[in-house]
Design a protein around this motif. Sequence first.
Motif, PDB file in Angstrom:
ATOM      1  N   GLY A   1      37.150  43.468  42.252  1.00  0.00           N
ATOM      2  CA  GLY A   1      36.441  43.113  43.487  1.00  0.00           C
ATOM      3  C   GLY A   1      36.344  44.355  44.234  1.00  0.00           C
ATOM      4  N   SER A   2      37.560  45.177  44.557  1.00  0.00           N
ATOM      5  CA  SER A   2      37.431  46.151  45.316  1.00  0.00           C
ATOM      6  C   SER A   2      36.456  47.290  44.732  1.00  0.00           C
ATOM      7  N   PHE A   3      36.158  47.306  43.666  1.00  0.00           N
ATOM      8  CA  PHE A   3      35.422  48.285  42.825  1.00  0.00           C
ATOM      9  C   PHE A   3      33.838  47.854  42.673  1.00  0.00           C
ATOM     10  N   GLY A   4      33.598  46.535  43.427  1.00  0.00           N
ATOM     11  CA  GLY A   4      32.367  46.027  43.257  1.00  0.00           C
ATOM     12  C   GLY A   4      32.106  45.382  41.899  1.00  0.00           C
ATOM     13  N   LEU A   5      33.014  45.112  41.000  1.00  0.00           N
ATOM     14  CA  LEU A   5      32.655  44.605  39.610  1.00  0.00           C
ATOM     15  C   LEU A   5      33.033  42.936  39.793  1.00  0.00           C
ATOM     16  N   PRO A   6      32.359  42.288  38.915  1.00  0.00           N
ATOM     17  CA  PRO A   6      32.471  40.819  39.083  1.00  0.00           C
ATOM     18  C   PRO A   6      33.774  40.382  38.461  1.00  0.00           C
ATOM     19  N   GLN A   7      34.016  39.170  38.954  1.00  0.00           N
ATOM     20  CA  GLN A   7      35.384  38.583  38.679  1.00  0.00           C
ATOM     21  C   GLN A   7      35.219  38.000  36.939  1.00  0.00           C
ATOM     22  N   ILE A   8      36.383  38.110  36.501  1.00  0.00           N
ATOM     23  CA  ILE A   8      36.568  37.525  35.204  1.00  0.00           C
ATOM     24  C   ILE A   8      37.569  36.419  35.264  1.00  0.00           C
ATOM     25  N   GLU A   9      37.208  35.321  34.732  1.00  0.00           N
ATOM     26  CA  GLU A   9      37.936  34.045  34.376  1.00  0.00           C
ATOM     27  C   GLU A   9      38.747  34.275  33.248  1.00  0.00           C
ATOM     28  N   PHE A  10      40.070  34.789  33.206  1.00  0.00           N
ATOM     29  CA  PHE A  10      40.786  35.140  32.191  1.00  0.00           C
ATOM     30  C   PHE A  10      41.185  34.045  31.420  1.00  0.00           C
ATOM     31  N   LEU A  11      41.649  33.094  32.203  1.00  0.00           N
ATOM     32  CA  LEU A  11      42.566  32.022  31.279  1.00  0.00           C
ATOM     33  C   LEU A  11      41.489  30.688  31.179  1.00  0.00           C
ATOM     34  N   ARG A  12      40.311  30.965  31.667  1.00  0.00           N
ATOM     35  CA  ARG A  12      39.191  29.683  31.307  1.00  0.00           C
ATOM     36  C   ARG A  12      38.061  30.338  30.393  1.00  0.00           C
ATOM     37  N   SER A  13      38.448  31.660  29.733  1.00  0.00           N
ATOM     38  CA  SER A  13      37.426  31.964  28.861  1.00  0.00           C
ATOM     39  C   SER A  13      37.911  31.624  27.222  1.00  0.00           C
ATOM     40  N   THR A  14      37.002  31.442  26.513  1.00  0.00           N
ATOM     41  CA  THR A  14      37.286  31.101  25.450  1.00  0.00           C
ATOM     42  C   THR A  14      37.785  32.296  24.225  1.00  0.00           C
ATOM     43  N   THR A  15      37.078  33.278  24.748  1.00  0.00           N
ATOM     44  CA  THR A  15      37.427  34.521  24.287  1.00  0.00           C
ATOM     45  C   THR A  15      38.498  35.548  24.795  1.00  0.00           C
ATOM     46  N   LEU A  16      38.586  35.353  25.999  1.00  0.00           N
ATOM     47  CA  LEU A  16      39.606  36.314  26.922  1.00  0.00           C
ATOM     48  C   LEU A  16      40.688  35.527  27.120  1.00  0.00           C
ATOM     49  N   ALA A  17      41.092  34.255  26.772  1.00  0.00           N
ATOM     50  CA  ALA A  17      42.251  33.579  27.562  1.00  0.00           C
ATOM     51  C   ALA A  17      43.230  33.899  26.204  1.00  0.00           C
ATOM     52  N   LEU A  18      43.008  33.857  25.005  1.00  0.00           N
ATOM     53  CA  LEU A  18      44.173  34.376  23.972  1.00  0.00           C
ATOM     54  C   LEU A  18      44.697  35.812  24.472  1.00  0.00           C
ATOM     55  N   PRO A  19      43.915  36.617  24.432  1.00  0.00           N
ATOM     56  CA  PRO A  19      44.619  37.976  24.708  1.00  0.00           C
ATOM     57  C   PRO A  19      45.140  38.186  26.155  1.00  0.00           C
ATOM     58  N   ALA A  20      44.662  37.392  27.008  1.00  0.00           N
ATOM     59  CA  ALA A  20      45.447  37.344  28.283  1.00  0.00           C
ATOM     60  C   ALA A  20      46.669  36.924  28.304  1.00  0.00           C
ATOM     61  N   ILE A  21      46.902  35.798  27.358  1.00  0.00           N
ATOM     62  CA  ILE A  21      48.112  35.292  27.040  1.00  0.00           C
ATOM     63  C   ILE A  21      49.032  36.194  26.423  1.00  0.00           C
ATOM     64  N   LEU A  22      48.497  36.961  25.257  1.00  0.00           N
ATOM     65  CA  LEU A  22      49.144  37.808  24.391  1.00  0.00           C
ATOM     66  C   LEU A  22      49.892  38.978  25.115  1.00  0.00           C
ATOM     67  N   ALA A  23      48.977  39.468  25.883  1.00  0.00           N
ATOM     68  CA  ALA A  23      49.642  40.666  26.759  1.00  0.00           C
ATOM     69  C   ALA A  23      50.770  40.492  27.328  1.00  0.00           C
ATOM     70  N   PRO A  24      51.317  39.355  28.223  1.00  0.00           N
ATOM     71  CA  PRO A  24      52.495  39.422  28.639  1.00  0.00           C
ATOM     72  C   PRO A  24      53.361  39.067  27.646  1.00  0.00           C
ATOM     73  N   ALA A  25      53.013  38.348  26.497  1.00  0.00           N
ATOM     74  CA  ALA A  25      53.870  38.048  25.267  1.00  0.00           C
ATOM     75  C   ALA A  25      54.415  39.408  24.782  1.00  0.00           C
ATOM     76  N   VAL A  26      53.446  40.346  24.479  1.00  0.00           N
ATOM     77  CA  VAL A  26      53.903  41.679  24.147  1.00  0.00           C
ATOM     78  C   VAL A  26      54.642  42.345  24.767  1.00  0.00           C
ATOM     79  N   TRP A  27      54.339  42.441  26.258  1.00  0.00           N
ATOM     80  CA  TRP A  27      55.184  43.117  27.203  1.00  0.00           C
ATOM     81  C   TRP A  27      56.608  42.536  27.321  1.00  0.00           C
ATOM     82  N   ALA A  28      56.809  41.131  27.350  1.00  0.00           N
ATOM     83  CA  ALA A  28      58.158  40.753  27.255  1.00  0.00           C
ATOM     84  C   ALA A  28      59.076  41.021  26.216  1.00  0.00           C
TER      85      ALA A  28
END
Length: 295
Positions: free
Chosen positions: A143-170
């Motif tokens: 939002g600070s760059f004027g870009l639209p919001q992304i519903e990371f955990l409510r998207s059928t395409t983005l939710a899995l990568p959004a969860i996988l990212a912290p799993a890899v990081w952990a």
Amino acid sequence: MYRNLTIQQKKIVWAWAFLALPVIFYLVIRFYPTANAMLISFQSWNLLGDRTWAGIENYARLWNDPVFWQVFRNTFVYLIIGTPVSLVLAFVIAYHLDKLAFMHGFLRVLYFLPFMTTAVAMAWVWRWFYQPIPIGFFNNTLGSFGLPQIEFLRSTTLALPAILAPAVWAGLGFQVIIFMAGLRAIPRSYYEAARIDGVSDWTVLWEITLPLLRPTIVFIVVFSSIGFLRIFDHVFNMTTGDPGGPLNSTKPLVLMIYQTAFADFNMGYAAAQTVVLFLVLLGVSLLQLRILQDR
């Protein structure tokens, strides 16, 4: 009878005497629950009533269950994406960190800290990152760059990568430490000889470092694969309102087993899913060992 044994036979008796307790413990803790789960998978049981024989009914239901196949696919997506990504990231970090002298120990601790953090706490922090404005860190940044919001955990395409990212990081810190141990075990004489012969850094990496790291790579691949096939904590805690994400887009097999057993109280069906998971873990591990073994 004991007095008549030879010294070698007495050694064998004492060896089995010391091994008896851990062997019995392992049989009771590991083999009995595994065998019991396989038996329950052929039965119908709701935890309270009597067990009734169901034959292959639970497995037939699995075969015809579209949700199971969606979950099965999700589980392998976690494996196929998470394992190579974490492997490459961990090696790159370890390779460059091994050459760094300044603040080397401090940086190793920083990379290892996520592995020591509880998965529940980490999942909730990352869930906060993904929240919409004005709570979520990522959406506030967009939002600070004027870009639209992304519903990371409510998207059928983005939710899995959004969860996988912290799993890899952990798990990254553990893999970095193991890679660094493997790198430190390689004799320096190989690198000195390559330097004298004028071999390029790229050739040294491919012809010396990676081949000698094969045992380490095999261990990390198998260990990481088992972790991603059994992923549960991050998914459950990051999709608490809708376990498994929208349209089961993030639900892994372990979460399905948990819900079937302790929400639907269908232990027979849950046991059948557990047997499938066990066979998948066994098959993937054996296949990886077969492919990666040093011939």
